[in-house]
Design a protein around this motif. Structure first.
Motif, PDB file in Angstrom:
ATOM      1  N   ASN A 183       0.904  -1.177   0.160  1.00 27.21           N
ATOM      2  CA  ASN A 183      -0.041   0.023   0.137  1.00 27.21           C
ATOM      3  C   ASN A 183       0.830   1.193   0.037  1.00 27.21           C
ATOM      4  OD1 ASN A 183      -2.614  -1.473   0.202  1.00 27.21           O
ATOM      5  ND2 ASN A 183      -2.025  -1.976   2.121  1.00 27.21           N
ATOM      6  N   ARG A 200       2.167   7.441   1.158  1.00 26.25           N
ATOM      7  CA  ARG A 200       1.450   8.049   2.389  1.00 26.25           C
ATOM      8  C   ARG A 200       2.207   7.734   3.776  1.00 26.25           C
ATOM      9  NH1 ARG A 200      -3.621   7.976   5.545  1.00 26.25           N
ATOM     10  NH2 ARG A 200      -3.149   7.020   7.532  1.00 26.25           N
ATOM     11  N   GLU A 234      -6.659  12.949  10.801  1.00 28.82           N
ATOM     12  CA  GLU A 234      -7.667  12.072  10.256  1.00 28.82           C
ATOM     13  C   GLU A 234      -8.734  11.339  11.178  1.00 28.82           C
ATOM     14  OE1 GLU A 234      -5.279  10.083   6.271  1.00 28.82           O
ATOM     15  OE2 GLU A 234      -5.191   8.758   8.117  1.00 28.82           O
ATOM     16  N   GLU A 244     -11.651  -3.665  15.976  1.00 29.56           N
ATOM     17  CA  GLU A 244     -11.702  -2.608  14.934  1.00 29.56           C
ATOM     18  C   GLU A 244     -12.018  -3.627  13.830  1.00 29.56           C
ATOM     19  OE1 GLU A 244      -7.843  -0.200  15.084  1.00 29.56           O
ATOM     20  OE2 GLU A 244      -7.732  -0.886  12.973  1.00 29.56           O
ATOM     21  N   GLU A 281     -14.326   6.210  13.836  1.00 24.14           N
ATOM     22  CA  GLU A 281     -13.229   6.756  14.158  1.00 24.14           C
ATOM     23  C   GLU A 281     -12.519   7.747  13.224  1.00 24.14           C
ATOM     24  OE1 GLU A 281     -11.732   4.117  18.050  1.00 24.14           O
ATOM     25  OE2 GLU A 281     -10.627   3.875  16.248  1.00 24.14           O
ATOM     26  N   GLY A 282     -12.576   7.490  11.922  1.00 24.00           N
ATOM     27  CA  GLY A 282     -11.877   8.533  11.260  1.00 24.00           C
ATOM     28  C   GLY A 282     -11.613   7.835   9.778  1.00 24.00           C
ATOM     29  N   ILE A 283     -10.991   8.415   8.971  1.00 22.90           N
ATOM     30  CA  ILE A 283     -10.851   8.124   7.529  1.00 22.90           C
ATOM     31  C   ILE A 283      -9.309   7.805   7.262  1.00 22.90           C
ATOM     32  CG2 ILE A 283     -11.086   8.692   4.960  1.00 22.90           C
ATOM     33  CD1 ILE A 283     -13.588   8.212   6.274  1.00 22.90           C
ATOM     34  N   THR A 284      -8.756   6.838   6.975  1.00 18.33           N
ATOM     35  CA  THR A 284      -7.533   6.604   6.219  1.00 18.33           C
ATOM     36  C   THR A 284      -7.215   6.786   4.942  1.00 18.33           C
ATOM     37  OG1 THR A 284      -7.373   5.064   8.209  1.00 18.33           O
ATOM     38  CG2 THR A 284      -5.351   5.071   6.209  1.00 18.33           C
ATOM     39  N   ARG A 285      -6.869   7.995   4.469  1.00 14.53           N
ATOM     40  CA  ARG A 285      -6.609   8.622   3.113  1.00 14.53           C
ATOM     41  C   ARG A 285      -5.887   7.556   2.412  1.00 14.53           C
ATOM     42  NH1 ARG A 285      -4.823  14.129   2.450  1.00 14.53           N
ATOM     43  NH2 ARG A 285      -3.303  13.425   4.262  1.00 14.53           N
ATOM     44  N   ASP A 286      -6.170   7.179   1.187  1.00 15.54           N
ATOM     45  CA  ASP A 286      -5.189   6.179   0.543  1.00 15.54           C
ATOM     46  C   ASP A 286      -4.625   4.983   1.290  1.00 15.54           C
ATOM     47  OD1 ASP A 286      -5.524   7.940  -1.513  1.00 15.54           O
ATOM     48  OD2 ASP A 286      -3.397   8.445  -2.025  1.00 15.54           O
ATOM     49  N   GLY A 287      -5.673   4.469   2.062  1.00 12.33           N
ATOM     50  CA  GLY A 287      -4.952   3.478   3.024  1.00 12.33           C
ATOM     51  C   GLY A 287      -4.855   2.140   2.230  1.00 12.33           C
ATOM     52  N   GLN A 288      -5.488   1.824   1.174  1.00 11.37           N
ATOM     53  CA  GLN A 288      -5.415   0.509   0.356  1.00 11.37           C
ATOM     54  C   GLN A 288      -5.093   0.796  -0.970  1.00 11.37           C
ATOM     55  OE1 GLN A 288      -8.687  -2.083   1.181  1.00 11.37           O
ATOM     56  NE2 GLN A 288      -7.299  -3.912   0.932  1.00 11.37           N
ATOM     57  N   TRP A 289      -4.226  -0.223  -1.457  1.00  9.44           N
ATOM     58  CA  TRP A 289      -4.096  -0.145  -3.181  1.00  9.44           C
ATOM     59  C   TRP A 289      -4.905  -1.248  -3.686  1.00  9.44           C
ATOM     60  CZ3 TRP A 289      -2.447   2.366  -7.018  1.00  9.44           C
ATOM     61  CH2 TRP A 289      -1.847   1.851  -8.240  1.00  9.44           C
ATOM     62  N   TYR A 335      -5.985   3.944  -5.253  1.00  6.05           N
ATOM     63  CA  TYR A 335      -6.020   3.812  -3.950  1.00  6.05           C
ATOM     64  C   TYR A 335      -7.329   3.985  -3.488  1.00  6.05           C
ATOM     65  CZ  TYR A 335      -0.946   4.118  -3.240  1.00  6.05           C
ATOM     66  OH  TYR A 335       0.442   3.770  -3.463  1.00  6.05           O
ATOM     67  N   SER A 376     -14.723   1.234  15.725  1.00  4.30           N
ATOM     68  CA  SER A 376     -14.025   0.319  16.729  1.00  4.30           C
ATOM     69  C   SER A 376     -15.226  -0.088  17.756  1.00  4.30           C
ATOM     70  CB  SER A 376     -13.151   0.804  17.367  1.00  4.30           C
ATOM     71  OG  SER A 376     -13.530   2.005  18.053  1.00  4.30           O
TER      72      SER A 376
END
Lengths: 181, 181, 181, 181, 181, 181
Positions: free
Chosen positions: D90, D128, D152, E130, E152-160, E165, E172
């Motif tokens: 990633n 990232r 975030e 989680e 809880e929040g956003i992980t930007r570009d968290g997964q390819w 992304y 949670s």
């Protein structure tokens, strides 16, 4: 390099990488004879196929857990003999062997096993030595019979050989049998 | 169990776990004699200390990378001999040895190394055999001198012995030297 | 990412995976020049061939057992330098290096080794630093000669290069030599 | 030996075994200060406790999976910084750091992270970069805030510290943020 | 052989080697459906591709570090569910899952996760569970929403995912949330 | 978490770290009863002694090489059952078990082995299932007798129990026996 002397004609040698052609020749010229009882024969197709196996044979010895070694008769490689494992918790081991077709009939295996037994019982304090053979393998069975082993029972379908199961017969000799000889 | 026969009196044996008391006795009765040149002597304080080391000696042999083995003189363990490594890329090995004080003066090491050389050059096609000794270790140096090795140079401060460095002298014998004998 | 600064022009850098193309270019454009003294040159046929090797170079460093790193001259990768091992028992190490053809004649290796020596003797308390070169490798030999190393001897047939053996010459510098400068 | 230069005053150095006393001093003189946010502080009770950890820090680097390194300010060890991992699938990494109490207030961490970001985005093509801090760790949070990271979200009970959980806040900077600067 | 019973219709089973054809069929008939969110789908091209992976799923369980297991609905394999890891230091785990297209709309995942939560909080004393989903994966997100997780929040570009992304959203549930239900 | 359901009362569960106190209680309250036939009983002196063993039990399962698991009777841990190994070359496995003293007399082991046999022959295509018991262990022997196993022979001195050898009796059931039921 390192050998266990059986008698003036027979010795058992820890084989090294530079023996691999000699070993392959032994297998290759006895293919039909050996594959009747040994499943791995068809997998050995060149001397190089022994390169990864030879270290395993000696590493078992390093770990005090048996060995596989060559049998020489007047210097010529004619078979192999070994201890499949040594179970130190129960002080038990199991002997296996094979011989080329042309070397048969001279007691080479019987003499080899007999010498090993002396070492196992007297130097290494093993309590129980086992030999398992296919019930139809008459020549193999003759070895423990000749050496005074007791026949203990039959393991039904104990071994897969290419396209069928063979029943195995188990023979054993205990330290107390040995001492009462 | 497995030995390399040097002559009627001398043999080199791959030591096993059941030899550890015998081995400890050898070290313990020669402590002062051996610690002059060997750093590990002080670390061997009981037979059990050999348990983790014996498998390493044989595993090197399994990996075609040398060995450490016992020297027997008329059956008695009197020293050790080995190949520290085999560098197959450059076809080179290095021989090391030690002898108990009381067994000295009978050519036991010289005869052992001589037999090993035959095997190394003729069976294993090694090109270069090296022996390194401390420059002050007169008895050790006598071995390569007697066997026709060439003296190549001095490694200054080559080995740490407890509280000081020793210079080492390197001797070598090449396959071409051997063949020209 | 991580570098050892030699001087304003020269630095030694622990190479990472993203340097593999740069490294391959260095080898590929100096193939004839390098294969005279280095056996591995013919085996590196693409940048990908460096992928499994780069981690080994750094893992040696992690284990306090030497390293292999790139030499940069004004930012450009022009060679490699390293410690083949660190023998902490005897406080000894051995330096190796190579340089591209076009970067020669500017003292880049001599300056690099000189900086390394300062670090090895003063920060790491190494007692003995060794350099071994083929006896015919005049340019390589000039480095220890210029830096005041002592010539100790010749290792006959010490290294196999594709189709022949080269004799090696060993140079050394000891901590006491360094301190007496 | 190997360092990443941040600027004239600050550098990041891959620590070696001979730095372990220096490292222990840093931890020991900042124990109260550091244990507020770091769980491992109480486990480091002597310089020797770092011996098995230092190789792990560098082995991660060898495996292209992050690193832990020392921060030097005018040559003095004042903290540590590292990448906890590199998730190449990633293209993501996460930066962690700590600083001694007396070195605070000079932007040392901000300058260090900033230099790392340049290398990560421009040389290693990371997409990232993440920084996680305890929500109450005001000084730590100031670093990503100053460097333009986006906040975030909150990981509730994200980290156990001796006797209670801390909520963590996550900041990130993406390659596109970096390029739009 | 070994299953976790969710209810009369649903169970979670540790898959074994003899399930690999069944597992391959599940993936192969849902390829288009699954590859939208799962990067590994394209790499599974035959039942044999699962042979090296199945042991890894169970070894994680052996190491008390999560698991991957099959979901059965009235005996039929319809999906997978697992814990990506268990972070015992922080008492945290993360749940992942996927379901075949035709099994959707029956609450199978929600019922499975709900049962797992009971076990995790009540038997294993986990503090934080989680769930991360792609922000566009509406069906996946419905699961934590329905079970009362907090966003809880956003992980930007968290997964390819193959060519782009995805942003991830983190949900949670804490032990205290569970106990206050 | 993961169980194999035998019937409404009996299930076989892969034990996890959080079961170790329960497991220790089972052993500790049955110490005299179990040590008659099991050599490892004396070595388990606290719940913590099971920490390194539990992963080994499950890792065997991961490697498709047998397992060790708990037996629950109406939810209570009352014994263990397992496959010592699976020999896939010969399609053979061996079942072992023990039961607490108070749970005896309700056919718990016989029901468990019977369920296992169904799974082994019908789902896993095993050809031969073996049970070995000490010849004096009347209760253990009753299990294969009741399930129609064939008695094959006696392994003299087959097992060391603290201060003496026990003879073992081997029973087997083959796939063809199962199908002819």
């Amino acid at each position: 390099m390192f050998s266990f002397k059986v008698d003036e004609e027979v010795s058992i040698e820890l084989l090294q990488q530079h023996h691999k052609e000699e070993l392959y020749d032994l297998i290759d010229t006895n293919r039909e004879h050996l594959r009747k009882w040994l499943l791995w024969v068809d997998k050995r197709k060149s001397a190089e196929d022994f390169e990864p196996i030879i270290p395993i044979w000696i590493r078992n010895y390093a770990d005090n857990n048996g060995f596989d070694a060559g049998i020489r008769f007047n210097g010529k490689l004619v078979g192999m003999i070994g201890l499949h494992y040594i179970d130190w918790k129960n002080s038990t081991t199991s002997v296996g062997y094979f011989l080329s077709e042309e070397a048969q009939g001279q007691g080479i295996i019987t003499r080899s096993v007999s010498s090993l037994l002396t070492y196992l019982f007297e130097q290494m304090n093993i309590n129980r030595v086992e030999i398992q053979c296919a019930v139809n393998n008459v020549k193999s069975i003759a070895v423990p019979e000749r050496l005074g082993f007791s026949k203990e029972g039959i393991t039904r379908d104990g071994q897969w050989i290419y396209d069928h199961y063979e029943d195995l017969v188990t023979y054993s000799l205990l330290a107390k049998d040995w001492n009462n000889k």
